[in-house]
Scaffold this motif. Structure first.
Motif, PDB file in Angstrom:
ATOM      1  N   LEU A  51      51.752  29.478  39.045  1.00  0.00           N
ATOM      2  CA  LEU A  51      50.565  30.142  39.565  1.00  0.00           C
ATOM      3  C   LEU A  51      50.720  30.438  41.049  1.00  0.00           C
ATOM      4  N   GLU A  52      50.491  31.689  41.393  1.00  0.00           N
ATOM      5  CA  GLU A  52      50.473  32.090  42.789  1.00  0.00           C
ATOM      6  C   GLU A  52      49.084  31.806  43.364  1.00  0.00           C
ATOM      7  N   ASP A  55      45.596  32.973  41.852  1.00  0.00           N
ATOM      8  CA  ASP A  55      45.731  33.301  40.428  1.00  0.00           C
ATOM      9  C   ASP A  55      44.665  32.573  39.610  1.00  0.00           C
ATOM     10  N   THR A  56      44.209  33.231  38.558  1.00  0.00           N
ATOM     11  CA  THR A  56      43.281  32.609  37.612  1.00  0.00           C
ATOM     12  C   THR A  56      43.963  32.504  36.255  1.00  0.00           C
ATOM     13  N   HIS A  78      43.151  25.995  41.924  1.00  0.00           N
ATOM     14  CA  HIS A  78      43.085  27.223  41.133  1.00  0.00           C
ATOM     15  C   HIS A  78      41.945  27.182  40.115  1.00  0.00           C
ATOM     16  N   ASP A 127      45.019  36.473  35.530  1.00  0.00           N
ATOM     17  CA  ASP A 127      46.439  36.595  35.843  1.00  0.00           C
ATOM     18  C   ASP A 127      47.309  35.949  34.769  1.00  0.00           C
ATOM     19  N   HIS A 128      46.761  34.957  34.098  1.00  0.00           N
ATOM     20  CA  HIS A 128      47.496  34.245  33.051  1.00  0.00           C
ATOM     21  C   HIS A 128      46.547  33.919  31.894  1.00  0.00           C
ATOM     22  N   LYS A 153      45.220  41.002  33.308  1.00  0.00           N
ATOM     23  CA  LYS A 153      45.625  42.052  34.241  1.00  0.00           C
ATOM     24  C   LYS A 153      46.938  42.694  33.781  1.00  0.00           C
ATOM     25  N   SER A 155      49.393  43.287  35.454  1.00  0.00           N
ATOM     26  CA  SER A 155      50.458  42.544  36.129  1.00  0.00           C
ATOM     27  C   SER A 155      50.497  41.077  35.719  1.00  0.00           C
ATOM     28  N   GLY A 156      49.610  40.688  34.796  1.00  0.00           N
ATOM     29  CA  GLY A 156      49.527  39.292  34.392  1.00  0.00           C
ATOM     30  C   GLY A 156      50.529  38.921  33.315  1.00  0.00           C
ATOM     31  N   THR A 157      50.442  37.672  32.859  1.00  0.00           N
ATOM     32  CA  THR A 157      51.374  37.172  31.844  1.00  0.00           C
ATOM     33  C   THR A 157      50.611  36.380  30.791  1.00  0.00           C
ATOM     34  N   SER A 223      54.539  39.992  29.586  1.00  0.00           N
ATOM     35  CA  SER A 223      53.869  40.702  30.667  1.00  0.00           C
ATOM     36  C   SER A 223      53.752  42.171  30.297  1.00  0.00           C
TER      37      SER A 223
END
Length: 229
Positions: A51-52, A55-56, A78, A127-128, A153, A155-157, A223
């Motif tokens: 997690l950056e 990030d959620t 987070h 985000d995840h 998102k 760009s999420g995973t 992703s």
């Protein structure tokens, strides 16, 4: 406490949420202790989630919150969200909250294929998203998977671990496992890997997928946008 398999004939007239509550009425007390013996790969999946800042993360089918609490230990600041069909399981999760974790871990009752961001009280997609041994419990798992992508998102995973086809295991072990899982309304679908590959190709996204322990489990990270994890 013994675990009594659920008779599917008794569940026909119940809603999905009612079925989950009925199934876990007693299992919830021993769930975490018993599942560690055959839900292999959960910790492997969690260790591969990075997690950056800001990030959620949403876990669909979070149960007692076991995975979320482990992630909270690594990422205490987070925002982590958990959804489950069973209110009884969520009550177990709520009991585990501490003053520290209660400010960042949020639980909500709901169904995977009907969940909305508004129900979760968030304005932006996640985000995840995590599916940990959940798709094999959802009859219409494709709908649940596709719907989850609308909450993610670009760009999420999406992270996934579940039962695979066990084709490298002895046949007697395969038969015993499938019978055991069927008692608890768990029905792994061998088409999951092909579906993941199809979705990834159609979206031109990135899919990392591998089997664990004689194809006992499938672990995947997907992703929608082709970026490195």
């Amino acid at each position: 406490m013994s675990i009594t398999p659920i008779n599917s004939a008794n569940l026909t007239a119940l809603t999905a949420a009612e079925r989950m509550d009925k199934q876990y009425r007693y299992q919830r007390y021993v769930y975490d202790g018993s599942r560690k013996y055959y839900l292999w790969g959960r910790d492997t999946l969690l260790n591969e989630i990075s997690l950056e800042p800001q990030d959620t993360l949403l876990e669909i089918g979070c149960g007692t919150g076991r995975n979320l609490f482990q992630l909270h230990e690594r990422y205490p600041q987070h925002a982590l969200y958990g959804v489950d069909a069973s209110q009884l399981m969520l009550e177990q999760a709520q009991r585990r909250l501490t003053p520290q974790s209660a400010s960042t871990i949020h639980f909500k009752q709901g169904l995977a294929q009907e969940l909305t961001l508004e129900q979760l009280g968030v304005q932006q997609a996640f985000d995840h998203i995590v599916f940990s041994y959940v798709l094999s419990m959802i009859p219409e798992w494709r709908l649940a998977f596709d719907h989850a992508l609308t909450l993610l998102k670009p760009s999420g995973t999406l992270h996934l671990v579940d039962f695979a086809d066990q084709s490298a295991l002895p046949r007697w072990m395969q038969a015993a496992l499938k019978q055991w899982l069927a008692w608890f309304q768990v029905h792994p679908d061998v088409q999951v890997p092909d579906y993941l590959q199809t979705v990834s190709l159609q979206s031109q996204g990135q899919l990392q997928m591998r089997y664990l322990w004689g194809r006992y489990a499938l672990l995947a990270h997907y992703s929608p946008r082709s970026t490195c994890l």
